[in-house]
Scaffold this motif. Sequence first.
Motif, PDB file in Angstrom:
ATOM      1  N   PRO A 133      17.622 -45.932 -29.312  1.00 31.71           N
ATOM      2  CA  PRO A 133      17.909 -45.094 -27.877  1.00 31.71           C
ATOM      3  C   PRO A 133      16.719 -45.435 -27.012  1.00 31.71           C
ATOM      4  O   PRO A 133      15.547 -45.796 -27.716  1.00 31.71           O
ATOM      5  N   LEU A 134      16.856 -45.405 -25.752  1.00 29.91           N
ATOM      6  CA  LEU A 134      16.074 -45.950 -25.075  1.00 29.91           C
ATOM      7  C   LEU A 134      15.703 -45.081 -23.784  1.00 29.91           C
ATOM      8  O   LEU A 134      14.513 -44.816 -23.509  1.00 29.91           O
ATOM      9  N   LEU A 135      16.674 -44.439 -22.955  1.00 32.17           N
ATOM     10  CA  LEU A 135      16.632 -43.571 -22.255  1.00 32.17           C
ATOM     11  C   LEU A 135      16.847 -41.948 -22.339  1.00 32.17           C
ATOM     12  O   LEU A 135      16.538 -41.162 -21.954  1.00 32.17           O
ATOM     13  N   LEU A 136      17.832 -41.833 -23.420  1.00 31.60           N
ATOM     14  CA  LEU A 136      18.032 -40.403 -23.709  1.00 31.60           C
ATOM     15  C   LEU A 136      17.607 -39.953 -25.174  1.00 31.60           C
ATOM     16  O   LEU A 136      17.340 -40.907 -25.990  1.00 31.60           O
ATOM     17  N   PRO A 137      17.623 -38.853 -25.418  1.00 29.83           N
ATOM     18  CA  PRO A 137      16.972 -38.218 -26.791  1.00 29.83           C
ATOM     19  C   PRO A 137      17.872 -38.620 -27.808  1.00 29.83           C
ATOM     20  O   PRO A 137      19.217 -38.829 -27.917  1.00 29.83           O
ATOM     21  N   PRO A 138      17.438 -38.645 -28.975  1.00 31.42           N
ATOM     22  CA  PRO A 138      18.260 -39.037 -30.007  1.00 31.42           C
ATOM     23  C   PRO A 138      19.411 -38.207 -30.358  1.00 31.42           C
ATOM     24  O   PRO A 138      20.287 -38.580 -30.735  1.00 31.42           O
ATOM     25  N   GLU A 139      19.392 -37.016 -30.177  1.00 27.01           N
ATOM     26  CA  GLU A 139      20.223 -35.854 -30.508  1.00 27.01           C
ATOM     27  C   GLU A 139      21.240 -35.966 -29.497  1.00 27.01           C
ATOM     28  O   GLU A 139      22.480 -35.406 -29.512  1.00 27.01           O
ATOM     29  N   PHE A 140      21.327 -36.672 -28.236  1.00 27.02           N
ATOM     30  CA  PHE A 140      22.398 -36.800 -27.164  1.00 27.02           C
ATOM     31  C   PHE A 140      23.558 -37.372 -27.788  1.00 27.02           C
ATOM     32  O   PHE A 140      23.710 -38.506 -28.433  1.00 27.02           O
ATOM     33  N   GLU A 141      24.734 -36.940 -27.440  1.00 28.81           N
ATOM     34  CA  GLU A 141      25.939 -37.310 -27.869  1.00 28.81           C
ATOM     35  C   GLU A 141      26.806 -37.875 -26.834  1.00 28.81           C
ATOM     36  O   GLU A 141      26.965 -37.119 -25.790  1.00 28.81           O
ATOM     37  N   GLY A 142      27.569 -38.827 -26.838  1.00 27.99           N
ATOM     38  CA  GLY A 142      28.173 -39.469 -26.006  1.00 27.99           C
ATOM     39  C   GLY A 142      27.345 -40.567 -25.276  1.00 27.99           C
ATOM     40  O   GLY A 142      26.559 -40.886 -25.397  1.00 27.99           O
ATOM     41  N   HIS A 143      28.160 -41.203 -24.130  1.00 29.38           N
ATOM     42  CA  HIS A 143      27.835 -42.388 -23.248  1.00 29.38           C
ATOM     43  C   HIS A 143      28.104 -41.996 -21.980  1.00 29.38           C
ATOM     44  O   HIS A 143      29.274 -41.853 -21.626  1.00 29.38           O
ATOM     45  N   PRO A 144      26.820 -41.716 -21.263  1.00 28.39           N
ATOM     46  CA  PRO A 144      27.099 -41.226 -19.895  1.00 28.39           C
ATOM     47  C   PRO A 144      27.735 -42.047 -18.781  1.00 28.39           C
ATOM     48  O   PRO A 144      28.640 -41.513 -17.941  1.00 28.39           O
ATOM     49  N   LEU A 145      27.834 -43.206 -19.115  1.00 27.33           N
ATOM     50  CA  LEU A 145      28.485 -44.157 -17.926  1.00 27.33           C
ATOM     51  C   LEU A 145      29.704 -44.485 -18.097  1.00 27.33           C
ATOM     52  O   LEU A 145      30.294 -45.543 -17.503  1.00 27.33           O
ATOM     53  N   ARG A 146      30.545 -43.993 -19.344  1.00 20.43           N
ATOM     54  CA  ARG A 146      31.586 -44.225 -19.565  1.00 20.43           C
ATOM     55  C   ARG A 146      32.530 -43.306 -18.404  1.00 20.43           C
ATOM     56  O   ARG A 146      32.200 -42.063 -18.446  1.00 20.43           O
ATOM     57  N   LYS A 147      33.754 -43.661 -18.059  1.00 22.13           N
ATOM     58  CA  LYS A 147      34.517 -42.836 -17.158  1.00 22.13           C
ATOM     59  C   LYS A 147      34.903 -41.752 -17.692  1.00 22.13           C
ATOM     60  O   LYS A 147      35.245 -40.811 -17.146  1.00 22.13           O
ATOM     61  N   GLU A 148      35.419 -41.426 -19.209  1.00 19.20           N
ATOM     62  CA  GLU A 148      35.901 -40.300 -19.513  1.00 19.20           C
ATOM     63  C   GLU A 148      34.807 -39.352 -19.955  1.00 19.20           C
ATOM     64  O   GLU A 148      35.073 -38.217 -20.313  1.00 19.20           O
ATOM     65  N   PHE A 149      33.372 -39.766 -19.591  1.00 18.24           N
ATOM     66  CA  PHE A 149      32.549 -38.719 -19.894  1.00 18.24           C
ATOM     67  C   PHE A 149      32.272 -37.784 -18.889  1.00 18.24           C
ATOM     68  O   PHE A 149      32.031 -38.118 -17.609  1.00 18.24           O
ATOM     69  N   VAL A 150      32.742 -36.268 -18.958  1.00 19.53           N
ATOM     70  CA  VAL A 150      32.875 -35.406 -18.012  1.00 19.53           C
ATOM     71  C   VAL A 150      31.388 -35.007 -17.840  1.00 19.53           C
ATOM     72  O   VAL A 150      30.361 -34.550 -18.498  1.00 19.53           O
ATOM     73  N   LEU A 151      30.999 -35.130 -16.522  1.00 21.32           N
ATOM     74  CA  LEU A 151      29.485 -34.568 -15.750  1.00 21.32           C
ATOM     75  C   LEU A 151      29.634 -33.115 -16.052  1.00 21.32           C
ATOM     76  O   LEU A 151      30.492 -32.131 -15.664  1.00 21.32           O
ATOM     77  N   ALA A 152      28.273 -32.515 -16.205  1.00 21.64           N
ATOM     78  CA  ALA A 152      28.211 -31.145 -16.493  1.00 21.64           C
ATOM     79  C   ALA A 152      28.100 -30.545 -15.268  1.00 21.64           C
ATOM     80  O   ALA A 152      28.636 -29.212 -14.954  1.00 21.64           O
ATOM     81  N   SER A 153      27.681 -31.157 -14.112  1.00 20.14           N
ATOM     82  CA  SER A 153      27.676 -30.387 -12.857  1.00 20.14           C
ATOM     83  C   SER A 153      29.000 -30.211 -12.182  1.00 20.14           C
ATOM     84  O   SER A 153      29.289 -29.240 -11.500  1.00 20.14           O
TER      85      SER A 153
END
Length: 311
Positions: A133-153
Amino acid sequence: MTPEEVGRRVVALLAPVEATASVSGGQGYARATVDVPLASWADAVRAARDDAELDLDFLDWLSAVDELADGFDVVLHLWSVRHRHGLLLRTRVPRDTPVVASVVDLFPGAAWHERETHEMFGIDFAGHGELRPLLLPPEFEGHPLRKEFVLASRVAKPWPGAKEPGESEAGGGRRPVRPPGVPAPGEWGTTPTPAGAAGAGEGPRGGTPARPARERPARPAPGERQARPAPGERPARPAPGERPARPAAAERPARPTAGDAPERAVSGEPGEGSTAAPTADEAGPLGRPLPGERPTGPPRQEPEPDAAGES
């Protein structure tokens, strides 16, 4: 070299591999774009770096683009420091097995870019060996820049723009998620209490409301001036140049006259609450005057006539 010439040169170096050359937009900032097969990705990067006419010796950046069902496009931008021209290399990886060869052995600076692309898109770079991991914590699940990743906002707040996968066209179809510490609409303020609850009445737990209402004065409507008190309710101001009236003589305390002396105790010792007149010893060497007496100075001495004046 022009962007067209750069693209044709890369295609000629990769023959007989089928590569497609084009030119990106941007007018004066246009770049030659070459799409290569996935198996020829590392060979295309090496040819662009080692060719004397191209001399693309500087790695600018590497990233990816999510193309949904078509997979991911891995994009690499190279630049020639000597010839001042650039090249965009692209290859497509399938979505079910997103794996592409690493180019860290050709450009060591690509290590950071490949780690970020792996973290944000979930693409594996074979041969990298250190995709931590480079930018996200190790416990983060998923890949934020994939289009199926739903933003929490977009879950907590209705999104005015285009819908994400999983959202209906008429509006958000998912149950809204509240941030931590924010109560539900039924747990805040005055709400009806069902039968059999903790008490009768209204409120989050029955009985009294959650917050008692405070009486506040009504605010004037927009554009309306606040009413002033009547002339009889406010004190009259004196006219310019007029002095304010003084209180009557009966309302003012009486002042002692010059001849009046304060009461003193008759006995030898003063009683409680009374003051005794100071004696001659207490008056000091100069003889301080008593209250009500006029101060007297020392007797005036006339100058003695000298002997010459008498004769």
